[in-house]
Motif scaffolding. Structure first.
Motif, PDB file in Angstrom:
ATOM      1  N   GLY A  90     -59.299  80.158  27.617  1.00 44.78           N
ATOM      2  CA  GLY A  90     -58.168  79.272  27.838  1.00 44.78           C
ATOM      3  C   GLY A  90     -58.402  78.431  29.081  1.00 44.78           C
ATOM      4  N   HIS A  91     -57.408  77.647  29.435  1.00 48.40           N
ATOM      5  CA  HIS A  91     -57.533  76.721  30.553  1.00 48.40           C
ATOM      6  C   HIS A  91     -56.295  76.789  31.432  1.00 48.40           C
ATOM      7  CE1 HIS A  91     -61.072  74.479  28.947  1.00 48.40           C
ATOM      8  NE2 HIS A  91     -60.572  74.874  27.795  1.00 48.40           N
ATOM      9  N   VAL A  92     -56.529  76.594  32.723  1.00 46.69           N
ATOM     10  CA  VAL A  92     -55.471  76.353  33.694  1.00 46.69           C
ATOM     11  C   VAL A  92     -55.727  74.968  34.268  1.00 46.69           C
ATOM     12  CG1 VAL A  92     -54.382  77.089  35.833  1.00 46.69           C
ATOM     13  CG2 VAL A  92     -55.272  78.796  34.243  1.00 46.69           C
ATOM     14  N   VAL A  93     -54.864  74.023  33.951  1.00 48.84           N
ATOM     15  CA  VAL A  93     -55.092  72.614  34.293  1.00 48.84           C
ATOM     16  C   VAL A  93     -54.442  72.296  35.630  1.00 48.84           C
ATOM     17  CG1 VAL A  93     -54.657  70.223  33.621  1.00 48.84           C
ATOM     18  CG2 VAL A  93     -55.313  71.905  31.893  1.00 48.84           C
ATOM     19  N   VAL A  94     -55.220  71.646  36.498  1.00 46.85           N
ATOM     20  CA  VAL A  94     -54.741  71.184  37.804  1.00 46.85           C
ATOM     21  C   VAL A  94     -54.833  69.667  37.830  1.00 46.85           C
ATOM     22  CG1 VAL A  94     -55.079  71.250  40.291  1.00 46.85           C
ATOM     23  CG2 VAL A  94     -55.491  73.301  38.922  1.00 46.85           C
ATOM     24  N   TRP A 177     -50.019  74.508  33.725  1.00 50.45           N
ATOM     25  CA  TRP A 177     -50.220  73.207  34.360  1.00 50.45           C
ATOM     26  C   TRP A 177     -49.775  73.332  35.812  1.00 50.45           C
ATOM     27  CZ3 TRP A 177     -52.032  68.614  32.131  1.00 50.45           C
ATOM     28  CH2 TRP A 177     -52.193  68.616  30.739  1.00 50.45           C
ATOM     29  N   ILE A 178     -50.577  72.806  36.726  1.00 54.17           N
ATOM     30  CA  ILE A 178     -50.240  72.867  38.149  1.00 54.17           C
ATOM     31  C   ILE A 178     -50.277  71.465  38.725  1.00 54.17           C
ATOM     32  CG2 ILE A 178     -50.868  73.801  40.392  1.00 54.17           C
ATOM     33  CD1 ILE A 178     -52.088  76.172  39.046  1.00 54.17           C
ATOM     34  N   PHE A 179     -49.170  71.045  39.349  1.00 54.26           N
ATOM     35  CA  PHE A 179     -49.045  69.749  40.006  1.00 54.26           C
ATOM     36  C   PHE A 179     -48.639  69.980  41.461  1.00 54.26           C
ATOM     37  CE2 PHE A 179     -48.217  69.013  35.555  1.00 54.26           C
ATOM     38  CZ  PHE A 179     -48.794  67.793  35.268  1.00 54.26           C
ATOM     39  N   ALA A 180     -48.851  68.959  42.269  1.00 55.57           N
ATOM     40  CA  ALA A 180     -48.333  68.977  43.637  1.00 55.57           C
ATOM     41  C   ALA A 180     -46.876  68.539  43.610  1.00 55.57           C
ATOM     42  CB  ALA A 180     -49.156  68.048  44.538  1.00 55.57           C
ATOM     43  N   ASP A 181     -46.034  69.287  44.278  1.00 56.92           N
ATOM     44  CA  ASP A 181     -44.607  68.955  44.300  1.00 56.92           C
ATOM     45  C   ASP A 181     -44.358  67.902  45.368  1.00 56.92           C
ATOM     46  OD1 ASP A 181     -41.949  68.841  43.912  1.00 56.92           O
ATOM     47  OD2 ASP A 181     -41.529  70.947  44.286  1.00 56.92           O
ATOM     48  N   ASP A 242     -34.793  82.477  48.209  1.00 55.66           N
ATOM     49  CA  ASP A 242     -35.906  82.004  47.393  1.00 55.66           C
ATOM     50  C   ASP A 242     -35.753  82.465  45.944  1.00 55.66           C
ATOM     51  OD1 ASP A 242     -36.984  80.874  49.618  1.00 55.66           O
ATOM     52  OD2 ASP A 242     -38.332  82.537  50.054  1.00 55.66           O
ATOM     53  N   ILE A 243     -36.296  81.646  45.029  1.00 54.54           N
ATOM     54  CA  ILE A 243     -36.149  81.893  43.597  1.00 54.54           C
ATOM     55  C   ILE A 243     -37.382  82.621  43.098  1.00 54.54           C
ATOM     56  CG2 ILE A 243     -35.863  80.820  41.331  1.00 54.54           C
ATOM     57  CD1 ILE A 243     -34.496  78.486  42.738  1.00 54.54           C
ATOM     58  N   LEU A 244     -37.190  83.740  42.426  1.00 53.11           N
ATOM     59  CA  LEU A 244     -38.269  84.539  41.856  1.00 53.11           C
ATOM     60  C   LEU A 244     -38.134  84.515  40.344  1.00 53.11           C
ATOM     61  CD1 LEU A 244     -40.647  86.451  42.614  1.00 53.11           C
ATOM     62  CD2 LEU A 244     -39.022  88.354  42.396  1.00 53.11           C
ATOM     63  N   ARG A 245     -39.225  84.109  39.642  1.00 49.40           N
ATOM     64  CA  ARG A 245     -39.183  84.019  38.182  1.00 49.40           C
ATOM     65  C   ARG A 245     -40.586  84.245  37.644  1.00 49.40           C
ATOM     66  NH1 ARG A 245     -38.789  77.815  36.167  1.00 49.40           N
ATOM     67  NH2 ARG A 245     -39.543  78.859  34.310  1.00 49.40           N
ATOM     68  N   ASP A 246     -40.655  84.490  36.332  1.00 40.47           N
ATOM     69  CA  ASP A 246     -41.949  84.665  35.685  1.00 40.47           C
ATOM     70  C   ASP A 246     -42.750  83.372  35.751  1.00 40.47           C
ATOM     71  OD1 ASP A 246     -41.277  87.251  35.072  1.00 40.47           O
ATOM     72  OD2 ASP A 246     -40.503  86.767  33.066  1.00 40.47           O
ATOM     73  N   VAL A 247     -44.069  83.508  35.727  1.00 40.63           N
ATOM     74  CA  VAL A 247     -44.933  82.339  35.837  1.00 40.63           C
ATOM     75  C   VAL A 247     -44.730  81.437  34.628  1.00 40.63           C
ATOM     76  CG1 VAL A 247     -47.306  81.536  36.019  1.00 40.63           C
ATOM     77  CG2 VAL A 247     -46.631  83.650  37.143  1.00 40.63           C
ATOM     78  N   PRO A 248     -44.266  80.202  34.820  1.00 37.64           N
ATOM     79  CA  PRO A 248     -44.048  79.294  33.692  1.00 37.64           C
ATOM     80  C   PRO A 248     -45.318  78.516  33.354  1.00 37.64           C
ATOM     81  CG  PRO A 248     -43.277  78.277  35.695  1.00 37.64           C
ATOM     82  CD  PRO A 248     -43.849  79.601  36.095  1.00 37.64           C
ATOM     83  N   ARG A 249     -45.216  77.662  32.373  1.00 35.19           N
ATOM     84  CA  ARG A 249     -46.362  76.843  31.994  1.00 35.19           C
ATOM     85  C   ARG A 249     -46.594  75.717  32.986  1.00 35.19           C
ATOM     86  NH1 ARG A 249     -47.514  74.510  26.492  1.00 35.19           N
ATOM     87  NH2 ARG A 249     -49.510  74.472  27.577  1.00 35.19           N
ATOM     88  N   VAL A 250     -45.549  75.163  33.548  1.00 28.51           N
ATOM     89  CA  VAL A 250     -45.664  74.039  34.471  1.00 28.51           C
ATOM     90  C   VAL A 250     -45.183  74.483  35.841  1.00 28.51           C
ATOM     91  CG1 VAL A 250     -45.012  71.648  34.931  1.00 28.51           C
ATOM     92  CG2 VAL A 250     -45.281  72.427  32.569  1.00 28.51           C
ATOM     93  N   MET A 251     -46.045  74.281  36.849  1.00 29.28           N
ATOM     94  CA  MET A 251     -45.710  74.651  38.221  1.00 29.28           C
ATOM     95  C   MET A 251     -45.927  73.451  39.135  1.00 29.28           C
ATOM     96  SD  MET A 251     -47.326  78.483  38.557  1.00 29.28           S
ATOM     97  CE  MET A 251     -48.696  78.095  37.481  1.00 29.28           C
ATOM     98  N   LEU A 252     -44.996  73.229  40.031  1.00 28.30           N
ATOM     99  CA  LEU A 252     -45.100  72.197  41.051  1.00 28.30           C
ATOM    100  C   LEU A 252     -45.120  72.908  42.391  1.00 28.30           C
ATOM    101  CD1 LEU A 252     -43.682  70.802  38.492  1.00 28.30           C
ATOM    102  CD2 LEU A 252     -42.947  69.088  40.113  1.00 28.30           C
ATOM    103  N   ALA A 253     -46.280  72.889  43.052  1.00 25.54           N
ATOM    104  CA  ALA A 253     -46.514  73.748  44.209  1.00 25.54           C
ATOM    105  C   ALA A 253     -46.468  72.957  45.504  1.00 25.54           C
ATOM    106  CB  ALA A 253     -47.858  74.461  44.071  1.00 25.54           C
ATOM    107  N   LEU A 254     -46.068  73.645  46.563  1.00 25.78           N
ATOM    108  CA  LEU A 254     -46.008  73.081  47.904  1.00 25.78           C
ATOM    109  C   LEU A 254     -47.356  73.244  48.607  1.00 25.78           C
ATOM    110  CD1 LEU A 254     -42.556  74.537  49.037  1.00 25.78           C
ATOM    111  CD2 LEU A 254     -43.023  72.186  48.329  1.00 25.78           C
ATOM    112  N   PRO A 255     -47.571  72.532  49.708  1.00 24.40           N
ATOM    113  CA  PRO A 255     -48.780  72.793  50.502  1.00 24.40           C
ATOM    114  C   PRO A 255     -48.813  74.228  51.002  1.00 24.40           C
ATOM    115  CG  PRO A 255     -47.763  70.714  51.148  1.00 24.40           C
ATOM    116  CD  PRO A 255     -46.796  71.388  50.229  1.00 24.40           C
TER     117      PRO A 255
END
Length: 445
Positions: A90-94, A177-181, A242-255
């Motif tokens: 599989g793939h983890v897209v950044v 999917w991982i994006f910069a927030d 802080d919000i705790l949840r299962d790992v979703p398909r789309v993530m917008l991450a902070l520095p």
């Protein structure tokens, strides 16, 4: 008393993790400045083993600074373990931001977060880029690279880029999917993709019969992600918990969401997706129909940009005497103006332009310090700047030691020469045609 001298070239290599000789000059990271501007110290990195076999702690860091370069390696290549994934499951897209056409620290943090999801599961970390000729994906942690620069036009085109990402989704079906927030780039594009995936899941669920149907997978993005642990994401929620949840398909991450990859080197194999040939070529035509039209860049006064967000800063200290020439140089270079605390206290610059721990923390791509000696508070304020240029008469000042490039000369003369070289010298005559200063009058004679 001998003055400790620093090699500016070695210091630049030590700070540049992309340099092939970085590990040769790297020292243990025993002290650093966090995003909030607080100085952090690693107690495990301080001290040395004494003759009796006991470790003695020296919180000043003198033992670390005086120690030879770590690992004493002649090349950075042997220091990294090569990782090749031939058949990923599989793939983890950044989708990196790539400001100025290269990876920044935030992008490397995204790849570090992706490696946490991929390692141990035979997943390939795939980088999707809209720019061509970008280097550094191997060291950042990418196993595959998808180049969409030839398929998506230049400029601001979120609709066409979204169409391209939808085609990547159809071809690879990535698990995450991982994006910069950050807005308007990764934050906007990640939310658009999450909304599109939610619509697709809803339509697929509606088309299923009541006997067959399974509920659609929730594609809501996890925003402001700053930590990943035990299959869950922890997201910042401002002043609330802080919000705790299962790992979703789309993530917008902070520095600083994860540690960047530093021990492995990956393949970064460029792949072509056959399913993308049909739709992406016409994706740019969807933008006018959706109401998004790129009118080009709008000229902005650099002085109107908040100092914390300014990409190019020309900062002045007590060493500047010709303030009119300094303001003229800032206009010619298109730089935002900054100042040291001394220059502000002397009344030469407003308090809002003060850089440092007692002023504003800046993260400029290029920071030019003119006549600034480099107090501790000022050096803390520019810790996140990518390139620092110092212009100072004192070769032993702390700012010269910190700078990537140092010019030992008079700051006023250097700025005047730069403006003259750019073809915009400052007018040396007054309104009545007389010379403003005696030095210019002698130069004219």
């Amino acid at each position: 008393m001998s003055v400790r001298r620093l090699d500016p070239h070695a210091e630049r290599i030590r700070r540049n993790r992309l340099h092939p000789r970085h590990l040769e000059f790297a020292r243990p990271a025993w002290r650093w400045v966090s995003r909030e501007g607080v100085v952090r110290i690693d107690p495990h990195a301080l001290g040395a083993i004494g003759p009796n076999g006991l470790k003695r702690i020296d919180r000043s860091g003198a033992a670390v600074e005086a120690s030879p370069a770590a690992a004493a390696s002649t090349s950075a290549e042997p220091g990294r373990r090569q990782v090749v994934i031939d058949q990923p499951v599989g793939h983890v897209v950044v989708v990196p931001e790539l400001p100025e056409g290269r990876l920044n620290d935030h992008d490397r943090d995204l790849f570090g977060l992706a490696r946490q999801l991929a390692d141990g599961h035979d997943l390939a970390v795939t980088a999707v880029t809209f720019l061509s000729g970008v280097s550094g994906f191997e060291d950042a942690g990418a196993d595959r690279v998808v180049d969409l620069s030839a398929k998506v036009g230049d400029g601001y085109g979120p609709v066409s880029r979204l169409a391209a990402l939808v085609d990547v989704e159809a071809a690879l079906s990535p698990q995450h999917w991982i994006f910069a927030d950050s807005l308007p780039d990764g934050g906007d594009l990640g939310r658009r993709l999450a909304a599109r995936l939610s619509l697709q899941n809803a339509s697929q669920s509606a088309s299923q019969t009541a006997g067959q149907g399974a509920s659609a997978v929730d594609a809501r993005p996890a925003t402001r992600v700053w930590q990943l642990s035990d299959g869950q994401t922890l997201s910042r929620a401002g002043d609330r918990q802080d919000i705790l949840r299962d790992v979703p398909r789309v993530m917008l991450a902070l520095p600083e969401c994860a540690e960047p990859v530093s021990e492995t080197c990956h393949e970064a194999r460029v792949i072509e997706l056959a399913t993308m040939a049909g739709d992406i070529s016409s994706a740019a035509n969807e933008a006018p129909a959706s109401g998004v039209i790129d009118r080009g860049r709008v000229a902005v006064d650099p002085q109107e940009i908040p100092l914390a967000q300014a990409p190019f800063i020309l900062s002045a200290g007590r060493g500047v005497r010709d303030w009119e020439g300094y303001h003229h140089a800032a206009r010619v270079l298109g730089a935002s103006e900054g100042a040291s605390r001394v220059a502000v206290d002397d009344g030469n610059m407003p308090r809002a332009r003060q850089v440092g721990a007692t002023g504003t923390f800046v993260s400029a791509s290029c920071y030019i310090a003119v006549g600034i000696s480099g107090a501790v508070q000022h050096l803390q304020g520019i810790a996140r700047c990518q390139r620092v240029i110092a212009i100072n008469n004192d070769p032993s000042c702390d700012m010269v030691k910190r700078a990537d490039l140092a010019l030992i000369a008079d700051g006023d003369a250097v700025l005047a020469a730069v403006c003259e070289r750019l073809g915009q010298p400052r007018d040396q005559t007054g309104s009545d045609g007389s010379w403003k200063d005696e030095e210019s009058q002698h130069a004219a004679a």
